[in-house]
Scaffold this motif. Structure first.
Motif, short mmCIF file in Angstrom:
data_model
loop_
_atom_site.label_atom_id
_atom_site.label_comp_id
_atom_site.label_asym_id
_atom_site.label_seq_id
_atom_site.Cartn_x
_atom_site.Cartn_y
_atom_site.Cartn_z
N VAL A 39 12.08 6.24 -11.79
CA VAL A 39 11.34 6.07 -10.54
C VAL A 39 11.29 4.58 -10.22
N PRO A 40 11.06 4.22 -8.97
CA PRO A 40 10.94 2.79 -8.63
C PRO A 40 9.78 2.14 -9.38
N VAL A 41 9.97 0.91 -9.79
CA VAL A 41 8.90 0.14 -10.42
C VAL A 41 8.39 -0.89 -9.42
N VAL A 42 7.11 -0.80 -9.11
CA VAL A 42 6.45 -1.71 -8.18
C VAL A 42 6.02 -2.94 -8.95
N LYS A 43 6.60 -4.08 -8.64
CA LYS A 43 6.35 -5.32 -9.39
C LYS A 43 5.27 -6.13 -8.67
N ILE A 44 4.16 -6.35 -9.36
CA ILE A 44 3.03 -7.09 -8.80
C ILE A 44 2.67 -8.19 -9.78
N GLY A 45 2.75 -9.43 -9.35
CA GLY A 45 2.39 -10.54 -10.22
C GLY A 45 0.91 -10.85 -10.17
N ARG A 46 0.36 -11.22 -11.32
CA ARG A 46 -0.93 -11.92 -11.34
C ARG A 46 -0.57 -13.38 -11.04
N ILE A 47 -0.36 -13.67 -9.77
CA ILE A 47 0.29 -14.93 -9.45
C ILE A 47 -0.10 -15.38 -8.05
N PRO A 51 0.61 8.69 -15.43
CA PRO A 51 0.29 7.34 -15.92
C PRO A 51 0.98 6.32 -15.02
N GLY A 52 0.23 5.71 -14.13
CA GLY A 52 0.84 4.99 -13.02
C GLY A 52 1.33 3.59 -13.28
N GLY A 53 1.00 3.00 -14.44
CA GLY A 53 1.50 1.65 -14.65
C GLY A 53 0.73 0.90 -15.71
N ILE A 54 1.12 -0.36 -15.90
CA ILE A 54 0.46 -1.24 -16.85
C ILE A 54 0.13 -2.57 -16.17
N HIS A 55 -0.96 -3.17 -16.63
CA HIS A 55 -1.47 -4.44 -16.09
C HIS A 55 -1.64 -5.37 -17.29
N VAL A 56 -0.81 -6.41 -17.37
CA VAL A 56 -0.69 -7.18 -18.61
C VAL A 56 -0.81 -8.67 -18.32
N GLU A 57 -1.55 -9.37 -19.19
CA GLU A 57 -1.56 -10.83 -19.15
C GLU A 57 -0.39 -11.33 -19.98
N LEU A 58 0.52 -12.03 -19.32
CA LEU A 58 1.75 -12.45 -19.98
C LEU A 58 2.23 -13.78 -19.41
N ARG A 96 0.83 -1.21 0.00
CA ARG A 96 0.00 0.00 0.00
C ARG A 96 0.86 1.26 0.00
N ASP A 97 1.96 1.23 0.74
CA ASP A 97 2.89 2.36 0.72
C ASP A 97 3.52 2.54 -0.66
N ARG A 98 3.87 1.44 -1.31
CA ARG A 98 4.47 1.53 -2.65
C ARG A 98 3.46 2.13 -3.65
N ILE A 99 2.20 1.70 -3.55
CA ILE A 99 1.19 2.22 -4.47
C ILE A 99 0.87 3.68 -4.14
N ALA A 100 1.01 4.07 -2.89
CA ALA A 100 0.86 5.49 -2.53
C ALA A 100 1.88 6.33 -3.29
N ASP A 101 3.10 5.81 -3.43
CA ASP A 101 4.11 6.52 -4.23
C ASP A 101 3.66 6.65 -5.68
N VAL A 102 3.02 5.61 -6.20
CA VAL A 102 2.49 5.66 -7.57
C VAL A 102 1.44 6.75 -7.68
N ALA A 103 0.52 6.80 -6.72
CA ALA A 103 -0.55 7.79 -6.74
C ALA A 103 0.00 9.21 -6.70
N ARG A 104 1.16 9.37 -6.06
CA ARG A 104 1.78 10.70 -5.98
C ARG A 104 2.68 10.99 -7.18
N GLY A 105 2.77 10.07 -8.12
CA GLY A 105 3.60 10.28 -9.29
C GLY A 105 5.05 9.95 -9.08
N GLU A 106 5.37 9.19 -8.03
CA GLU A 106 6.76 8.92 -7.67
C GLU A 106 7.18 7.48 -7.92
N ALA A 107 6.33 6.68 -8.56
CA ALA A 107 6.66 5.28 -8.85
C ALA A 107 5.75 4.81 -9.99
N PHE A 108 6.03 3.62 -10.49
CA PHE A 108 5.31 3.06 -11.64
C PHE A 108 5.02 1.59 -11.34
#
Length: 462
Positions: free
Chosen positions: A104-112, A390-397, A53-65
């Motif tokens: 900026v930091p990239v927050v890595k989230i798996g569909r996993i 533009p905070g990120g991408i969500h991809v089926e891969l 949640r803290d990492r995504i807060a950085d995304v919402a503030r434009g400080e991460a992806f």
């Protein structure tokens, strides 16, 4: 963490209509399976959810992806060291490119480790005059078209838990055991660029990354010392009985967490404001995602925020837009504009897959890489015009060399789809297409950064 069973602390959703739930023929067997699940240890911990949640807060503030990616629907048969390793490797390679390009930091989230369930358009399927329940993912029933396989089986919920646990163990081992070594990840990308038919397009960026790593080494900050990386687990919170059985009270705060994954999201088919899925998500402290399709109105988006993020807490809510390449530039501006004007701060990320699906002449469900890229490009253009992030991408891969989506640098043609079409549900980008997308998104991000710098310079000069 203490137990909050499916019969006590998380019951409010049961009073509301719940879409896309399987019909189990034996309620006693279902109750037994849920009782077992409620006694199992957490798959993730509340503190890990708070960290995401803290990492995504950085995304919402434009400080991460955000880079969120993985299978359309995981399968029990694919819980192997090789397959999990290849997914992790693909995410790490994509993240390395995006981190350098975005600065900026990239927050890595798996569909996993939990993506075993899929919503479906129809409850049944007919073949040769025989009607059976539709396949809803390995968590519910089997793919084989037989009455035995297609009958929903609650014991599969327990198998989903154990498969998720095994997957999480492998992910943690790979990301903390040296597999995430930054130099090694970069060498994998160099190999990809050298072998790609469109590699010349990416050579400059890959060379810039190589120069940066060399500079760091010369300064005494050896990139090879970076041996670990965070990859968080996420899935669609579709089967509410399963999610509720794995909800616990955090002993630190007394708040509820869904410990089936770090982040859960609500799909386009289940985001009804008066529905059970939105109600359940409102009761847990995990970071929550909501898929927004082209029919979403700005007022609906605001009501979802009021329900899921009433305190307007950055990091709590992520809107995952899935508009389609033809719609994103027309529909997205109103949504972002209204939400921003109201002072809400969700993270915005783009799902360029689900709005661009079509049926090939062979009957395969597929997507074209150019459409995927066009939706991401439109997503960036809209945010650039509005001055938002533009905070990120969500991809089926997948990390495998499947032939499920057409196009890409190492082009998959419509005639190739039957060669390795392995998805039981939706088509995924293969490893090469995924890396193509990462380099192209990196170009978009660098263009955005350069244009922003030019505007700031013009303002200073004026």
């Amino acid at each position: 963490m203490t137990l909050a069973t499916h019969t006590t602390a998380v019951d409010s959703w049961r009073l509301l209509p719940a879409a896309q739930q399987p019909s189990y023929p034996d309620p006693v067997a279902l109750r037994s399976a849920l009782d077992d699940l409620a006694s199992y240890p957490p798959l993730v911990f509340a503190g890990e959810c708070d960290r995401l949640r803290d990492r995504i807060a950085d995304v919402a503030r434009g400080e991460a992806f955000v880079l969120q990616g993985g299978d359309c629907a995981e399968s029990f048969d694919a819980v192997s060291s090789d397959q999990v390793r290849d997914k992790v490797r693909t995410l790490l390679q994509m993240a390395a490119v995006l981190t350098y390009a975005s600065s900026v930091p990239v927050v890595k989230i798996g569909r996993i480790a939990g993506q075993y369930s899929k919503p479906r358009s129809n409850p049944t399927e007919i073949r040769d005059g025989v009607e059976l329940p539709v396949y809803r993912g390995d968590s519910v029933n089997g793919l084989a078209f037989t009455p035995e396989s297609r009958t929903p089986d609650p014991e599969r919920l327990k198998r989903m838990y154990h498969s998720s646990a095994a997957t999480l163990n492998l992910v943690r081992a790979f990301t903390t055991g040296g597999y995430a070594d930054l130099r090694q990840v970069h060498e994998w990308n160099r190999d990809f660029v050298a072998a790609s038919p469109v590699g010349e397009r990416y050579e400059r960026l890959a060379g810039d990354i190589d120069d940066a790593l060399t500079f760091l080494s010369a300064c005494g900050a050896d990139p090879a010392a970076v041996h670990s990386s965070e990859i968080f687990a996420s899935h669609e919170a579709l089967l509410l009985d399963y999610e509720a059985a794995l909800t616990r009270v955090d002993a630190r705060t007394g708040k509820l967490y869904d410990v089936s994954g770090h982040m859960v999201w609500i799909g386009e088919r289940t985001r009804q404001l008066d529905g059970a899925h939105v109600e359940f998500a409102s009761t847990v402290r995990n970071p929550i995602g909501v898929k927004l399709g082209p029919t979403t109105s700005a007022d609906e988006a605001m009501r979802l925020i009021d329900k899921l993020d009433p305190e307007r807490e950055p990091g709590r809510l992520t809107f995952i837009t899935r508009m389609g390449a033809r719609n994103v530039r027309e529909i997205l501006p109103e949504l972002i504009g209204k939400v921003t004007a109201e002072g809400a701060r969700p993270a915005w990320i783009c799902d360029p897959m689900h709005g661009n699906t079509f049926e090939a002449p062979s009957g395969h469900k597929t997507r074209h890489f150019d459409d995927v890229l066009d939706e991401v490009t439109g997503f960036f253009e809209v945010h650039r015009a509005l001055g938002t992030h533009p905070g990120g991408i969500h991809v089926e891969l997948t990390g495998d060399d499947v032939t499920e989506c057409v196009g890409g640098g190492a082009e998959v043609r419509l005639a190739d789809l039957g060669q390795r079409y392995e998805s039981a549900c939706d088509p995924r980008l293969n490893r090469k297409q995924s890396l193509d997308l990462a380099f192209r998104v990196a170009e978009l991000y660098r263009d955005r950064t350069a244009q922003g710098a030019a505007r700031r310079e013009a303002v200073r000069a004026a």
